[in-house]
Design a protein around this motif. Structure first.
Motif, PDB file in Angstrom:
ATOM      1  N   ARG A  68       0.842  -1.203   0.000  1.00 48.48           N
ATOM      2  CA  ARG A  68       0.000   0.000   0.000  1.00 48.48           C
ATOM      3  C   ARG A  68       0.871   1.245   0.000  1.00 48.48           C
ATOM      4  NH1 ARG A  68      -1.227   2.955   4.830  1.00 48.48           N
ATOM      5  NH2 ARG A  68      -0.079   2.083   6.565  1.00 48.48           N
ATOM      6  N   GLU A  69       0.309   2.324  -0.481  1.00 52.48           N
ATOM      7  CA  GLU A  69       1.057   3.573  -0.549  1.00 52.48           C
ATOM      8  C   GLU A  69       0.814   4.405   0.705  1.00 52.48           C
ATOM      9  OE1 GLU A  69       0.757   5.871  -4.089  1.00 52.48           O
ATOM     10  OE2 GLU A  69       0.595   4.085  -5.337  1.00 52.48           O
ATOM     11  N   SER A  70       1.796   5.238   1.017  1.00 48.92           N
ATOM     12  CA  SER A  70       1.684   6.158   2.134  1.00 48.92           C
ATOM     13  C   SER A  70       2.410   7.435   1.764  1.00 48.92           C
ATOM     14  CB  SER A  70       2.292   5.543   3.390  1.00 48.92           C
ATOM     15  OG  SER A  70       2.275   6.475   4.436  1.00 48.92           O
ATOM     16  N   SER A  71       1.887   8.554   2.230  1.00 56.21           N
ATOM     17  CA  SER A  71       2.525   9.838   1.935  1.00 56.21           C
ATOM     18  C   SER A  71       3.680  10.128   2.893  1.00 56.21           C
ATOM     19  CB  SER A  71       1.490  10.966   2.023  1.00 56.21           C
ATOM     20  OG  SER A  71       0.960  11.022   3.329  1.00 56.21           O
ATOM     21  N   VAL A  72       3.839   9.294   3.902  1.00 52.63           N
ATOM     22  CA  VAL A  72       4.883   9.497   4.911  1.00 52.63           C
ATOM     23  C   VAL A  72       6.008   8.494   4.659  1.00 52.63           C
ATOM     24  CG1 VAL A  72       5.359   9.521   7.380  1.00 52.63           C
ATOM     25  CG2 VAL A  72       3.131  10.247   6.547  1.00 52.63           C
ATOM     26  N   THR A  73       7.234   8.990   4.599  1.00 56.50           N
ATOM     27  CA  THR A  73       8.384   8.110   4.399  1.00 56.50           C
ATOM     28  C   THR A  73       8.749   7.419   5.707  1.00 56.50           C
ATOM     29  OG1 THR A  73      10.050   9.770   4.942  1.00 56.50           O
ATOM     30  CG2 THR A  73       9.275   9.701   2.644  1.00 56.50           C
ATOM     31  N   PRO A  74       9.483   6.294   5.643  1.00 57.31           N
ATOM     32  CA  PRO A  74       9.917   5.644   6.892  1.00 57.31           C
ATOM     33  C   PRO A  74      10.776   6.564   7.765  1.00 57.31           C
ATOM     34  CG  PRO A  74      10.161   4.134   5.062  1.00 57.31           C
ATOM     35  CD  PRO A  74       9.778   5.468   4.470  1.00 57.31           C
ATOM     36  N   PHE A  75      11.597   7.402   7.149  1.00 55.70           N
ATOM     37  CA  PHE A  75      12.418   8.332   7.930  1.00 55.70           C
ATOM     38  C   PHE A  75      11.527   9.342   8.664  1.00 55.70           C
ATOM     39  CE2 PHE A  75      14.899  12.265   8.388  1.00 55.70           C
ATOM     40  CZ  PHE A  75      15.909  11.787   9.206  1.00 55.70           C
ATOM     41  N   GLU A  76      10.512   9.864   7.980  1.00 53.68           N
ATOM     42  CA  GLU A  76       9.581  10.802   8.631  1.00 53.68           C
ATOM     43  C   GLU A  76       8.837  10.107   9.771  1.00 53.68           C
ATOM     44  OE1 GLU A  76       8.303  13.888   5.085  1.00 53.68           O
ATOM     45  OE2 GLU A  76       7.348  11.906   5.178  1.00 53.68           O
ATOM     46  N   SER A  77       8.500   8.839   9.572  1.00 57.23           N
ATOM     47  CA  SER A  77       7.829   8.084  10.636  1.00 57.23           C
ATOM     48  C   SER A  77       8.740   7.911  11.850  1.00 57.23           C
ATOM     49  CB  SER A  77       7.396   6.714  10.118  1.00 57.23           C
ATOM     50  OG  SER A  77       6.410   6.843   9.138  1.00 57.23           O
ATOM     51  N   LEU A  78      10.021   7.645  11.602  1.00 60.05           N
ATOM     52  CA  LEU A  78      10.974   7.512  12.705  1.00 60.05           C
ATOM     53  C   LEU A  78      11.123   8.828  13.462  1.00 60.05           C
ATOM     54  CD1 LEU A  78      13.067   5.860  14.253  1.00 60.05           C
ATOM     55  CD2 LEU A  78      14.756   6.589  12.557  1.00 60.05           C
ATOM     56  N   ILE A  79      11.249   9.929  12.730  1.00 57.07           N
ATOM     57  CA  ILE A  79      11.342  11.247  13.370  1.00 57.07           C
ATOM     58  C   ILE A  79      10.053  11.540  14.141  1.00 57.07           C
ATOM     59  CG2 ILE A  79      11.540  13.738  12.932  1.00 57.07           C
ATOM     60  CD1 ILE A  79      14.145  12.104  12.623  1.00 57.07           C
ATOM     61  N   GLY A  80       8.921  11.206  13.568  1.00 52.24           N
ATOM     62  CA  GLY A  80       7.644  11.387  14.254  1.00 52.24           C
ATOM     63  C   GLY A  80       7.566  10.589  15.543  1.00 52.24           C
ATOM     64  N   LEU A  81       8.102   9.369  15.511  1.00 46.19           N
ATOM     65  CA  LEU A  81       8.119   8.534  16.710  1.00 46.19           C
ATOM     66  C   LEU A  81       9.010   9.149  17.786  1.00 46.19           C
ATOM     67  CD1 LEU A  81       7.251   5.755  17.944  1.00 46.19           C
ATOM     68  CD2 LEU A  81       9.432   4.901  17.094  1.00 46.19           C
ATOM     69  N   LEU A  82      10.184   9.619  17.395  1.00 49.21           N
ATOM     70  CA  LEU A  82      11.123  10.195  18.357  1.00 49.21           C
ATOM     71  C   LEU A  82      10.623  11.518  18.926  1.00 49.21           C
ATOM     72  CD1 LEU A  82      14.476   9.465  16.506  1.00 49.21           C
ATOM     73  CD2 LEU A  82      13.515   8.242  18.457  1.00 49.21           C
ATOM     74  N   ARG A  83       9.934  12.305  18.108  1.00 49.79           N
ATOM     75  CA  ARG A  83       9.453  13.612  18.548  1.00 49.79           C
ATOM     76  C   ARG A  83       8.009  13.583  19.042  1.00 49.79           C
ATOM     77  NH1 ARG A  83      10.402  17.821  14.024  1.00 49.79           N
ATOM     78  NH2 ARG A  83       9.650  19.165  15.670  1.00 49.79           N
ATOM     79  N   CYS A  84       7.392  12.417  19.015  1.00 50.06           N
ATOM     80  CA  CYS A  84       5.965  12.269  19.372  1.00 50.06           C
ATOM     81  C   CYS A  84       5.120  13.203  18.513  1.00 50.06           C
ATOM     82  CB  CYS A  84       5.739  12.527  20.852  1.00 50.06           C
ATOM     83  SG  CYS A  84       6.706  11.475  21.927  1.00 50.06           S
TER      84      CYS A  84
END
Length: 134
Positions: A68-84
């Motif tokens: 499936r497609e997503s507009s969020v990259t894995p790197f952005e997801s990691l940053i999102g996880l770290l920054r809540c």
């Protein structure tokens, strides 16, 4: 429970109190501890599982991108996880509660311990002893 109902009335009723109920239950079961001891314990029981599940779900998301497609990259997801930062957590938005709960209970414990110290300093017997020592 609020996630399974399609009836708007039931949905709004459940969402009007369920998070407040979680925080009230946490306050009801609260036991005063020294601040650093409480932070260490809460870190082990809340923050470590947050990052463990977050990284596990991030790995799952990387695998799932093949299907499936997503507009969020894995790197952005990691940053999102770290920054809540939950606008970047399309895979595990439900984890928002853990850092919020961690900060709330730690700040509450700091306030309770600070109030206890202020109350102890304002007791008349302690004030007289301090004045007589000077």
């Amino acid at each position: 429970m609020g996630h399974i109902y399609s009836n708007d009335t039931v949905y709004h009723c459940l969402y009007s109190f369920h998070m407040q109920l979680f925080f009230m239950a946490a306050g009801y079961t609260y036991k005063e501890k020294p601040v650093l001891q409480d932070i260490k314990r809460r870190f082990q029981t809340i923050v470590v599982p947050y990052f463990s599940f977050g990284l596990l779900l991030l790995y799952w998301t990387v695998l799932e991108r093949r299907f499936r497609e997503s507009s969020v990259t894995p790197f952005e997801s990691l940053i999102g996880l770290l920054r809540c930062q939950y606008s970047y957590l399309d895979f595990n938005v439900h984890l928002w509660f853990l850092p919020c709960f961690f900060m709330t209970v730690v700040l509450f414990n700091v306030m309770v311990n600070s109030e206890r110290k202020i109350d102890n300093c304002n007791k008349p017997g302690l004030r007289r002893r301090r004045l007589s020592e000077n």
